[in-house]
Design an enzyme around this catalytic site. Sequence first.
Site, PDB file in Angstrom:
ATOM      1  N   LYS A   1       0.681  -1.314   0.107  1.00 24.09           N
ATOM      2  CA  LYS A   1      -0.080   0.146  -0.097  1.00 24.09           C
ATOM      3  C   LYS A   1       0.655   1.222  -0.152  1.00 24.09           C
ATOM      4  O   LYS A   1       0.303   2.315  -0.410  1.00 24.09           O
ATOM      5  CB  LYS A   1      -0.844   0.035   1.296  1.00 24.09           C
ATOM      6  CG  LYS A   1      -2.091  -1.007   1.280  1.00 24.09           C
ATOM      7  CD  LYS A   1      -3.235  -0.561   0.253  1.00 24.09           C
ATOM      8  CE  LYS A   1      -4.340  -1.430   0.216  1.00 24.09           C
ATOM      9  NZ  LYS A   1      -5.663  -0.828  -0.522  1.00 24.09           N
TER      10      LYS A   1
ATOM     11  N   SER B   1       0.657  -9.933  -0.219  1.00 26.02           N
ATOM     12  CA  SER B   1       0.325  -8.640  -0.167  1.00 26.02           C
ATOM     13  C   SER B   1       0.890  -7.852   1.144  1.00 26.02           C
ATOM     14  O   SER B   1       0.967  -6.718   1.196  1.00 26.02           O
ATOM     15  CB  SER B   1      -1.158  -8.212  -0.528  1.00 26.02           C
ATOM     16  OG  SER B   1      -1.967  -8.960   0.672  1.00 26.02           O
TER      17      SER B   1
END
Length: 416
Positions: A54, A309
């Site tokens: 992110k 992720s």
Amino acid sequence: MSYFPSIAAIRSASETISQVASVTPLTKSNRLSDSYEANILLKREDLHQVRSYKIRGAFNKISSLTSEERENGIVCASAGNHAQGVAFACNHLGIKGTVYMPSVTPKQKIEQTQMFGGEWVDVVLEGDTFDDSFKSAMQFCNQNNKTFIHPFDDPKVIEGQGTVGLELLQQFQKPIDYIFVAIGGGGLASGLLGVFKTLSPGTKIIGVEPEGAPSMKTSIDNNKNTELEQIDKFIDGAAVQKVGDLTFEICKENLYNMSLVAEGKVCQTILDLYNRDAIVVEPAGALTIAALDAYAQEIKGKNVVCILSGSNNDITRTAEIKERALLYARLKHYFIVRFPQRPGALKQFVAEILGPTDDITHFEYSKKSSRENAPAIVGIELKSPEDLQPLIKRMKDNNFFGDYLNDKPDLFQYLI
């Protein structure tokens, strides 16, 4: 389609984020490669400073703000990982930010956000889901004339996430046959599609969602961006009620397939990665590996990338992760057991009803009453799923059986 991420924009994003985000490793998993008879590669996005990809999109977006927008400050809503990327960017660039997060966000993610943001970020806990926080954040943002940093439905964010794809092509010189990517709002998947549809159109990109929050799959099936009324919030990094409008259009037209994975299977994958590979991932970070079983035949002999992720997992969730894994594997079972109110009833249950490898892991006994039998909630862990039916038969034959709770989710949630 009104928007599709361009290679030029993604390359520009790569230059922008290079000052804060290093290139993450692409490593082969010998264990998974042997298991699936394929070349399984792990893109370690869990190894960023903020422990998730992110940082890419958040920093690329915030870096693009005008002087006036920077002066007014920014707002974001996040289930945790986007919040940390935004907080880091605010601190690095000296921009005041307000971060909205659900009240159920793991404590670890909240503390990391506060640590990365320092004096530049205020954290507000609002609502039970990301979507609740999003609505509150948007209201605050509009009232105070601030810029909203969307976690996935923004071109600059999508282009920042797309830098993962550029790195993959630089790190692996052979054709990549499959990429498995977790989908929450769809930003990372959209960025990857921007790269591979242009530079490697033969690569099949498969989006992976939790069974309890299938917002992208539902939308694609409906051919319309659809908001889910209820979702399972456990896989917090991929639990949104509605994906982005931009990301929906990109994914609908370009994903090879969508795959749903049970939360319990994800939990077992987390445990396997930790125990067998010394890799710590959060639930959303394990989604891609958990999806491999469904494609075991298709990926044989292929080059396959699974994107890990993020690794923002709270150790206090370990007990719940193990519990969900055992329930999914049909190894943990809960019953209402009706114990006769006589001496020796519990001893009989242990000696004659339980199998030699069965283990009581939960026991909650009600107060004695004048009734002949008193119920207890009993959790039993088995060595094999095949041990369940013989156990139930012994309980019924000896008048101990009251009810089986695993198949009654409402009662299960109330009692356990």
